[in-house]
Design a protein around this motif. Structure first.
Motif, PDB file in Angstrom:
ATOM      1  N   LEU A   1       0.783  -1.119   0.067  1.00  0.00           N
ATOM      2  CA  LEU A   1      -0.067  -0.137   0.154  1.00  0.00           C
ATOM      3  C   LEU A   1       0.808   1.216  -0.101  1.00  0.00           C
ATOM      4  CD1 LEU A   1      -3.105  -1.086   2.642  1.00  0.00           C
ATOM      5  CD2 LEU A   1      -2.808  -0.707  -0.178  1.00  0.00           C
ATOM      6  N   THR A   2       2.004   1.271   0.663  1.00  0.00           N
ATOM      7  CA  THR A   2       2.791   2.488   0.750  1.00  0.00           C
ATOM      8  C   THR A   2       3.511   2.565  -0.585  1.00  0.00           C
ATOM      9  OG1 THR A   2       3.365   1.825   3.064  1.00  0.00           O
ATOM     10  CG2 THR A   2       4.784   3.339   2.024  1.00  0.00           C
ATOM     11  N   ALA A   3       3.674   1.564  -1.378  1.00  0.00           N
ATOM     12  CA  ALA A   3       4.433   1.537  -2.614  1.00  0.00           C
ATOM     13  C   ALA A   3       3.602   2.357  -3.721  1.00  0.00           C
ATOM     14  CB  ALA A   3       4.997   0.313  -3.128  1.00  0.00           C
ATOM     15  N   ILE A   4       2.269   1.696  -3.601  1.00  0.00           N
ATOM     16  CA  ILE A   4       1.241   2.308  -4.381  1.00  0.00           C
ATOM     17  C   ILE A   4       0.893   3.677  -4.238  1.00  0.00           C
ATOM     18  CG2 ILE A   4      -1.207   2.036  -5.025  1.00  0.00           C
ATOM     19  CD1 ILE A   4      -0.950  -0.954  -4.517  1.00  0.00           C
ATOM     20  N   THR A   5       0.780   4.059  -3.015  1.00  0.00           N
ATOM     21  CA  THR A   5       0.718   5.529  -2.672  1.00  0.00           C
ATOM     22  C   THR A   5       1.656   6.262  -3.191  1.00  0.00           C
ATOM     23  OG1 THR A   5      -0.744   4.784  -0.566  1.00  0.00           O
ATOM     24  CG2 THR A   5       0.166   7.075  -0.877  1.00  0.00           C
TER      25      THR A   5
ATOM     26  N   SER B   1       2.900  14.560 -13.825  1.00  0.00           N
ATOM     27  CA  SER B   1       1.982  15.085 -14.621  1.00  0.00           C
ATOM     28  C   SER B   1       1.548  16.505 -14.492  1.00  0.00           C
ATOM     29  CB  SER B   1       0.735  14.346 -14.602  1.00  0.00           C
ATOM     30  OG  SER B   1      -0.048  14.552 -13.226  1.00  0.00           O
ATOM     31  N   ALA B   2       1.602  17.187 -13.175  1.00  0.00           N
ATOM     32  CA  ALA B   2       1.260  18.468 -12.873  1.00  0.00           C
ATOM     33  C   ALA B   2       2.506  19.542 -13.442  1.00  0.00           C
ATOM     34  CB  ALA B   2       0.896  18.778 -11.380  1.00  0.00           C
ATOM     35  N   MET B   3       3.436  18.931 -13.222  1.00  0.00           N
ATOM     36  CA  MET B   3       4.749  19.586 -13.825  1.00  0.00           C
ATOM     37  C   MET B   3       4.707  19.917 -15.374  1.00  0.00           C
ATOM     38  SD  MET B   3       7.804  18.925 -11.225  1.00  0.00           S
ATOM     39  CE  MET B   3       8.443  17.461 -11.790  1.00  0.00           C
ATOM     40  N   ALA B   4       4.215  18.760 -16.093  1.00  0.00           N
ATOM     41  CA  ALA B   4       4.177  18.749 -17.448  1.00  0.00           C
ATOM     42  C   ALA B   4       2.950  19.632 -18.161  1.00  0.00           C
ATOM     43  CB  ALA B   4       4.184  17.361 -17.962  1.00  0.00           C
TER      44      ALA B   4
ATOM     45  N   SER C   1       3.749  10.448  -6.885  1.00  0.00           N
ATOM     46  CA  SER C   1       4.803  10.773  -8.054  1.00  0.00           C
ATOM     47  C   SER C   1       4.420  11.109  -9.179  1.00  0.00           C
ATOM     48  CB  SER C   1       5.938   9.946  -7.860  1.00  0.00           C
ATOM     49  OG  SER C   1       5.473   8.725  -8.307  1.00  0.00           O
ATOM     50  N   LEU C   2       3.343  10.203  -9.764  1.00  0.00           N
ATOM     51  CA  LEU C   2       2.878  10.162 -10.860  1.00  0.00           C
ATOM     52  C   LEU C   2       2.021  11.358 -10.927  1.00  0.00           C
ATOM     53  CD1 LEU C   2       2.307   9.039 -13.787  1.00  0.00           C
ATOM     54  CD2 LEU C   2       0.098   7.797 -12.846  1.00  0.00           C
ATOM     55  N   MET C   3       1.125  11.841 -10.047  1.00  0.00           N
ATOM     56  CA  MET C   3       0.373  13.096 -10.092  1.00  0.00           C
ATOM     57  C   MET C   3       1.399  14.325 -10.069  1.00  0.00           C
ATOM     58  SD  MET C   3      -2.884  11.923  -7.892  1.00  0.00           S
ATOM     59  CE  MET C   3      -2.773  13.554  -6.904  1.00  0.00           C
TER      60      MET C   3
END
Length: 118
Positions: free
Chosen positions: A5-9, A19-22, A14-16
């Motif tokens: 669960l920690t790895a998924i979170t 994408s916000a920076m791009a 980091s994915l979000m």
């Protein structure tokens, strides 16, 4: 289970963030005095789009025998006080419409324009 669960979170976070920076940023030029953009040019663009915002003038744009456009076939264009406006009598299945200051007599059965008074 806690590690998964920690790895998924962390991976979703980091994915979000990436994408916000791009995402493209909005640049407001209204405070940029060094740019060559002049706001008076906006008026030129408005004049070029005059055909999209064209106001209909029935006595100039329409002719007897044409079909009344659907946008004008509503109760807000109906003329109810014909005598006060000194319009000629209507026949059976005929209705006067007022469109941008002009009066248009229309056959209600086939929506054909019979007469235009400008």
């Amino acid at each position: 289970m806690k590690k998964i669960l920690t790895a998924i979170t962390l991976s979703l976070g980091s994915l979000m963030a990436t994408s916000a920076m791009a995402a493209p940023q909005y640049y407001d030029r209204s405070h940029d005095h060094d740019s060559r953009w002049d706001h008076r040019d906006d008026r030129r663009w408005d004049n070029d789009n005059r055909y999209q915002n064209k106001r209909v003038n029935p006595s100039r744009d329409w002719r007897s025998g044409q079909t009344l456009p659907r946008g004008y076939d509503s109760s807000r264009y109906h003329v109810s006080d014909r005598e006060a406006r000194r319009l000629p009598n209507t026949g059976r299945y005929q209705q006067w419409y007022k469109v941008n200051g002009d009066y248009v007599l229309v056959n209600e059965r086939n929506n054909r324009i019979l007469r235009i008074i400008g």
